[in-house]
Design a protein around this motif. Structure first.
Motif, PDB file in Angstrom:
ATOM      1  N   GLU A 135       0.808  -1.221   0.000  1.00 60.87           N
ATOM      2  CA  GLU A 135       0.000   0.000   0.000  1.00 60.87           C
ATOM      3  C   GLU A 135       0.841   1.271   0.000  1.00 60.87           C
ATOM      4  N   SER A 136       2.163   1.147  -0.159  1.00 58.72           N
ATOM      5  CA  SER A 136       3.097   2.277  -0.128  1.00 58.72           C
ATOM      6  C   SER A 136       2.971   3.072   1.161  1.00 58.72           C
ATOM      7  N   ARG A 137       2.911   2.370   2.295  1.00 62.51           N
ATOM      8  CA  ARG A 137       2.873   2.985   3.629  1.00 62.51           C
ATOM      9  C   ARG A 137       4.054   2.488   4.429  1.00 62.51           C
ATOM     10  N   ASP A 138       4.500   3.285   5.391  1.00 60.30           N
ATOM     11  CA  ASP A 138       5.546   2.841   6.303  1.00 60.30           C
ATOM     12  C   ASP A 138       4.980   1.745   7.197  1.00 60.30           C
TER      13      ASP A 138
ATOM     14  N   ALA B 180      11.097  -9.360  -4.114  1.00 64.69           N
ATOM     15  CA  ALA B 180      10.617  -9.056  -2.759  1.00 64.69           C
ATOM     16  C   ALA B 180       9.167  -9.508  -2.607  1.00 64.69           C
ATOM     17  N   LEU B 181       8.744  -9.635  -1.356  1.00 63.62           N
ATOM     18  CA  LEU B 181       7.346  -9.934  -1.061  1.00 63.62           C
ATOM     19  C   LEU B 181       6.610  -8.617  -0.861  1.00 63.62           C
ATOM     20  N   SER B 182       5.422  -8.483  -1.416  1.00 55.06           N
ATOM     21  CA  SER B 182       4.574  -7.314  -1.147  1.00 55.06           C
ATOM     22  C   SER B 182       3.685  -7.673   0.027  1.00 55.06           C
ATOM     23  N   VAL B 183       3.756  -6.860   1.084  1.00 57.20           N
ATOM     24  CA  VAL B 183       3.017  -7.164   2.305  1.00 57.20           C
ATOM     25  C   VAL B 183       2.116  -5.999   2.686  1.00 57.20           C
ATOM     26  N   ALA B 184       1.034  -6.331   3.381  1.00 54.24           N
ATOM     27  CA  ALA B 184       0.117  -5.324   3.913  1.00 54.24           C
ATOM     28  C   ALA B 184       0.037  -5.506   5.418  1.00 54.24           C
TER      29      ALA B 184
END
Length: 179
Positions: free
Chosen positions: A148-151, A167-171
């Protein structure tokens, strides 16, 4: 008949000792020549199950001969029935579960989609961090980026949304466990 029963019992005990204690050593030394004795052989006629049946035949025969007043034919017949029962029990209680057990801790990165992890290196909005994911009895760490392009701070629980080559995309998950 006592000699036959005693021989069968001795064979079973020796088979158990050799297969359990020396099985790996002999298998390595003989470079797989005894692989047909493994639990991977096909069908219900597994060597361990057959040896268990022979051992049960010998032990039952000795005990029935010594502690009952049955004749030789009845003792042999009852020993055969007990041997069949012992062999079937050995197959279903030992051989089959061992064949179905998983001994590998290997996994594919593609299996990580949907897995829950914990951030161990903070993930910036536009960069990479690191997540720790539990797989079976072990743990693995992977490079991760924010879906989500958040820290995402260290210690946060995350879910793997997408598996990319680099890389893994994580939420990040909230306290209730949802996204």
């Amino acid at each position: 008949m006592e000699t036959l029963y005693l021989s069968c019992l001795a064979f079973g005990v020796l088979f158990a000792l050799v297969s359990v204690v020396l099985g790996d050593l002999l298998g390595s030394a003989l470079d797989g020549a005894l692989d047909f004795l493994s639990a991977d052989a096909g069908g219900i006629f597994q060597p361990a199950a057959l040896a268990g049946g022979i051992t049960a035949f010998g032990g039952a025969g000795l005990m029935l001969e010594k502690y009952t007043e049955l004749g030789a034919g009845a003792t042999a017949s009852l020993s055969v029935l007990l041997a069949i029962a012992g062999s079937v029990a050995m197959f279903f209680l030992y051989v089959k579960p061992m064949r179905n057990s998983e001994v590998s801790s290997g996994y594919s990165v593609r299996e990580l989609g949907g897995m829950i992890g914990e951030v161990i290196t903070p993930i910036p909005a536009h960069g990479c961090g690191e997540v720790l994911i539990r797989i079976g009895a072990g743990v693995t760490n992977h490079t991760a980026e924010s879906f989500e392009s958040r820290d995402i701070p260290s210690g946060s629980r995350v879910v793997v949304v997408e598996v990319k080559p680099d890389a893994l995309s994580v939420a990040m998950m909230n306290e209730r466990g949802d996204l």
